[in-house]
Motif scaffolding. Structure first.
Motif, PDB file in Angstrom:
ATOM      1  N   LYS A  58       6.011  16.803   2.926  1.00  0.00           N
ATOM      2  CA  LYS A  58       6.403  15.412   2.727  1.00  0.00           C
ATOM      3  C   LYS A  58       7.890  15.306   2.412  1.00  0.00           C
ATOM      4  CE  LYS A  58       3.245  14.223  -0.367  1.00  0.00           C
ATOM      5  NZ  LYS A  58       2.388  13.394  -1.238  1.00  0.00           N
ATOM      6  N   LEU A  59       8.410  16.262   1.640  1.00  0.00           N
ATOM      7  CA  LEU A  59       9.840  16.268   1.332  1.00  0.00           C
ATOM      8  C   LEU A  59      10.656  16.493   2.598  1.00  0.00           C
ATOM      9  CD1 LEU A  59      12.158  16.208  -0.734  1.00  0.00           C
ATOM     10  CD2 LEU A  59      11.801  18.662  -1.069  1.00  0.00           C
ATOM     11  N   ALA A  60      10.238  17.437   3.427  1.00  0.00           N
ATOM     12  CA  ALA A  60      10.954  17.710   4.674  1.00  0.00           C
ATOM     13  C   ALA A  60      10.952  16.481   5.578  1.00  0.00           C
ATOM     14  CB  ALA A  60      10.328  18.903   5.394  1.00  0.00           C
ATOM     15  N   LEU A  61       9.837  15.775   5.612  1.00  0.00           N
ATOM     16  CA  LEU A  61       9.760  14.546   6.404  1.00  0.00           C
ATOM     17  C   LEU A  61      10.737  13.504   5.882  1.00  0.00           C
ATOM     18  CD1 LEU A  61       8.269  13.175   8.733  1.00  0.00           C
ATOM     19  CD2 LEU A  61       6.601  12.354   7.072  1.00  0.00           C
ATOM     20  N   ARG A  62      10.794  13.356   4.568  1.00  0.00           N
ATOM     21  CA  ARG A  62      11.721  12.392   3.952  1.00  0.00           C
ATOM     22  C   ARG A  62      13.173  12.796   4.217  1.00  0.00           C
ATOM     23  NH1 ARG A  62      11.696   7.291   1.380  1.00  0.00           N
ATOM     24  NH2 ARG A  62      13.759   7.093   0.539  1.00  0.00           N
ATOM     25  N   LEU A  63      13.452  14.089   4.117  1.00  0.00           N
ATOM     26  CA  LEU A  63      14.821  14.573   4.316  1.00  0.00           C
ATOM     27  C   LEU A  63      15.287  14.414   5.761  1.00  0.00           C
ATOM     28  CD1 LEU A  63      14.814  17.819   2.138  1.00  0.00           C
ATOM     29  CD2 LEU A  63      15.787  15.590   1.563  1.00  0.00           C
ATOM     30  N   SER A  64      14.352  14.308   6.687  1.00  0.00           N
ATOM     31  CA  SER A  64      14.728  14.175   8.093  1.00  0.00           C
ATOM     32  C   SER A  64      15.406  12.842   8.391  1.00  0.00           C
ATOM     33  CB  SER A  64      13.502  14.355   8.990  1.00  0.00           C
ATOM     34  OG  SER A  64      12.626  13.254   8.866  1.00  0.00           O
ATOM     35  N   TRP A  65      15.217  11.841   7.540  1.00  0.00           N
ATOM     36  CA  TRP A  65      15.837  10.540   7.829  1.00  0.00           C
ATOM     37  C   TRP A  65      16.542   9.887   6.644  1.00  0.00           C
ATOM     38  CZ3 TRP A  65      14.073   6.309   5.108  1.00  0.00           C
ATOM     39  CH2 TRP A  65      12.848   6.446   4.474  1.00  0.00           C
ATOM     40  N   LYS A 121       0.828  -1.191   0.000  1.00  0.00           N
ATOM     41  CA  LYS A 121       0.000   0.000   0.000  1.00  0.00           C
ATOM     42  C   LYS A 121       0.872   1.254   0.000  1.00  0.00           C
ATOM     43  CE  LYS A 121      -3.505   2.386   2.614  1.00  0.00           C
ATOM     44  NZ  LYS A 121      -4.123   2.546   3.896  1.00  0.00           N
ATOM     45  N   LYS A 122       0.523   2.181  -0.860  1.00  0.00           N
ATOM     46  CA  LYS A 122       1.272   3.430  -0.931  1.00  0.00           C
ATOM     47  C   LYS A 122       0.883   4.312   0.253  1.00  0.00           C
ATOM     48  CE  LYS A 122       2.174   7.359  -3.872  1.00  0.00           C
ATOM     49  NZ  LYS A 122       1.894   8.056  -5.098  1.00  0.00           N
ATOM     50  N   SER A 123       1.870   4.801   0.970  1.00  0.00           N
ATOM     51  CA  SER A 123       1.624   5.651   2.127  1.00  0.00           C
ATOM     52  C   SER A 123       1.277   7.060   1.668  1.00  0.00           C
ATOM     53  CB  SER A 123       2.867   5.696   3.011  1.00  0.00           C
ATOM     54  OG  SER A 123       2.684   6.603   4.064  1.00  0.00           O
ATOM     55  N   PHE A 124       0.391   7.686   2.378  1.00  0.00           N
ATOM     56  CA  PHE A 124      -0.005   9.024   1.981  1.00  0.00           C
ATOM     57  C   PHE A 124       0.906  10.072   2.599  1.00  0.00           C
ATOM     58  CE2 PHE A 124      -1.982  10.896   5.663  1.00  0.00           C
ATOM     59  CZ  PHE A 124      -2.452  12.138   5.284  1.00  0.00           C
ATOM     60  N   LEU A 125       1.715   9.690   3.575  1.00  0.00           N
ATOM     61  CA  LEU A 125       2.604  10.613   4.254  1.00  0.00           C
ATOM     62  C   LEU A 125       4.064  10.390   3.883  1.00  0.00           C
ATOM     63  CD1 LEU A 125       2.656  12.908   6.293  1.00  0.00           C
ATOM     64  CD2 LEU A 125       2.822  11.213   8.104  1.00  0.00           C
ATOM     65  N   PHE A 126       4.471   9.138   3.809  1.00  0.00           N
ATOM     66  CA  PHE A 126       5.859   8.818   3.487  1.00  0.00           C
ATOM     67  C   PHE A 126       6.000   8.596   1.985  1.00  0.00           C
ATOM     68  CE2 PHE A 126       5.420   7.573   7.928  1.00  0.00           C
ATOM     69  CZ  PHE A 126       6.455   8.305   8.478  1.00  0.00           C
ATOM     70  N   ILE A 127       7.039   9.171   1.415  1.00  0.00           N
ATOM     71  CA  ILE A 127       7.251   9.094  -0.031  1.00  0.00           C
ATOM     72  C   ILE A 127       8.543   8.352  -0.327  1.00  0.00           C
ATOM     73  CG2 ILE A 127       5.939  11.182  -0.544  1.00  0.00           C
ATOM     74  CD1 ILE A 127       8.566  12.738  -0.619  1.00  0.00           C
ATOM     75  N   SER A 128       8.660   7.886  -1.557  1.00  0.00           N
ATOM     76  CA  SER A 128       9.862   7.173  -1.990  1.00  0.00           C
ATOM     77  C   SER A 128      10.964   8.177  -2.317  1.00  0.00           C
ATOM     78  CB  SER A 128       9.551   6.333  -3.225  1.00  0.00           C
ATOM     79  OG  SER A 128       9.247   7.183  -4.315  1.00  0.00           O
ATOM     80  N   CYS A 129      12.176   7.671  -2.475  1.00  0.00           N
ATOM     81  CA  CYS A 129      13.295   8.529  -2.877  1.00  0.00           C
ATOM     82  C   CYS A 129      13.010   9.170  -4.234  1.00  0.00           C
ATOM     83  CB  CYS A 129      14.591   7.718  -2.966  1.00  0.00           C
ATOM     84  SG  CYS A 129      15.647   7.844  -1.528  1.00  0.00           S
ATOM     85  N   GLU A 130      12.476   8.383  -5.139  1.00  0.00           N
ATOM     86  CA  GLU A 130      12.180   8.889  -6.478  1.00  0.00           C
ATOM     87  C   GLU A 130      11.185  10.046  -6.417  1.00  0.00           C
ATOM     88  OE1 GLU A 130       9.828   7.151 -10.228  1.00  0.00           O
ATOM     89  OE2 GLU A 130      11.568   5.952  -9.629  1.00  0.00           O
ATOM     90  N   GLU A 131      10.145   9.893  -5.616  1.00  0.00           N
ATOM     91  CA  GLU A 131       9.157  10.965  -5.480  1.00  0.00           C
ATOM     92  C   GLU A 131       9.769  12.176  -4.778  1.00  0.00           C
ATOM     93  OE1 GLU A 131       4.577  11.737  -3.954  1.00  0.00           O
ATOM     94  OE2 GLU A 131       5.447   9.739  -3.769  1.00  0.00           O
ATOM     95  N   ALA A 132      10.639  11.939  -3.813  1.00  0.00           N
ATOM     96  CA  ALA A 132      11.321  13.043  -3.128  1.00  0.00           C
ATOM     97  C   ALA A 132      12.181  13.829  -4.099  1.00  0.00           C
ATOM     98  CB  ALA A 132      12.174  12.502  -1.982  1.00  0.00           C
ATOM     99  N   HIS A 133      12.867  13.142  -4.994  1.00  0.00           N
ATOM    100  CA  HIS A 133      13.691  13.823  -5.988  1.00  0.00           C
ATOM    101  C   HIS A 133      12.826  14.659  -6.923  1.00  0.00           C
ATOM    102  CE1 HIS A 133      17.016  10.540  -5.480  1.00  0.00           C
ATOM    103  NE2 HIS A 133      16.815  11.250  -4.383  1.00  0.00           N
ATOM    104  N   HIS A 134      11.680  14.116  -7.297  1.00  0.00           N
ATOM    105  CA  HIS A 134      10.766  14.839  -8.177  1.00  0.00           C
ATOM    106  C   HIS A 134      10.239  16.101  -7.479  1.00  0.00           C
ATOM    107  CE1 HIS A 134       7.859  15.530 -11.329  1.00  0.00           C
ATOM    108  NE2 HIS A 134       6.878  15.548 -10.425  1.00  0.00           N
ATOM    109  N   ILE A 142      20.165   9.694   1.296  1.00  0.00           N
ATOM    110  CA  ILE A 142      20.240   9.739  -0.169  1.00  0.00           C
ATOM    111  C   ILE A 142      19.469  10.948  -0.691  1.00  0.00           C
ATOM    112  CG2 ILE A 142      19.613   8.537  -2.299  1.00  0.00           C
ATOM    113  CD1 ILE A 142      20.059   5.896  -0.726  1.00  0.00           C
ATOM    114  N   SER A 143      18.270  11.140  -0.175  1.00  0.00           N
ATOM    115  CA  SER A 143      17.473  12.294  -0.596  1.00  0.00           C
ATOM    116  C   SER A 143      18.112  13.603  -0.142  1.00  0.00           C
ATOM    117  CB  SER A 143      16.051  12.200  -0.041  1.00  0.00           C
ATOM    118  OG  SER A 143      15.373  11.109  -0.619  1.00  0.00           O
ATOM    119  N   LYS A 144      18.722  13.592   1.048  1.00  0.00           N
ATOM    120  CA  LYS A 144      19.419  14.780   1.540  1.00  0.00           C
ATOM    121  C   LYS A 144      20.568  15.159   0.608  1.00  0.00           C
ATOM    122  CE  LYS A 144      19.117  14.113   6.334  1.00  0.00           C
ATOM    123  NZ  LYS A 144      19.754  13.918   7.615  1.00  0.00           N
ATOM    124  N   ALA A 145      21.338  14.157   0.186  1.00  0.00           N
ATOM    125  CA  ALA A 145      22.474  14.411  -0.703  1.00  0.00           C
ATOM    126  C   ALA A 145      21.996  14.943  -2.047  1.00  0.00           C
ATOM    127  CB  ALA A 145      23.285  13.133  -0.894  1.00  0.00           C
TER     128      ALA A 145
END
Length: 85
Positions: A32-39, A2-15, A42-45
C-alpha cells in the motif's frame, strides 16, 4: 466518505513509512505504501527524508555515557538541586 482498502492517506503512509524503518511493517503495508508513493509527491518526500535520517543515524559514531557516568551525573545533579533548595 468510505475508507478505501487499497488507497491510503498521507498520514497513514507516513505511519507505515515509520514502521517500515524499524522492520515492523507487513508486506501488505509495504504494498500500500509503494502504491501511494507511485503518485504522491508529499509521501515520496517524507519517505526520502526519513530514509536519509535513518542512514545518518546508522552511520554516526555516537559516544554515549556509560551507566556509571550517567549515575554519577544524576547523583551530582540531585545534590546540586538539594543545595539550591
Amino acid at each position: 466518505m468510505k475508507k478505501s482498502f487499497l488507497f491510503i492517506s498521507c498520514e497513514e503512509a507516513h505511519h507505515i513509512c515509520d514502521k517500515a524503518q524499524y522492520g515492523e511493517a507487513t508486506p501488505w503495508e509495504h504494498f500500500k505504501l509503494a502504491l501511494r508513493l507511485s503518485w504522491c509527491r508529499i509521501s515520496k518526500a517524507y519517505t526520502k527524508k526519513n530514509n536519509a535520517l535513518s542512514r545518518a543515524i546508522h552511520q554516526s559514531e555516537i559516544n554515549a555515557l556509560t551507566e556509571e557516568e550517567r549515575y554519577n551525573l544524576q547523583l551530582n545533579f540531585s545534590k546540586e538541586l538539594k543545595n539550591q533548595g
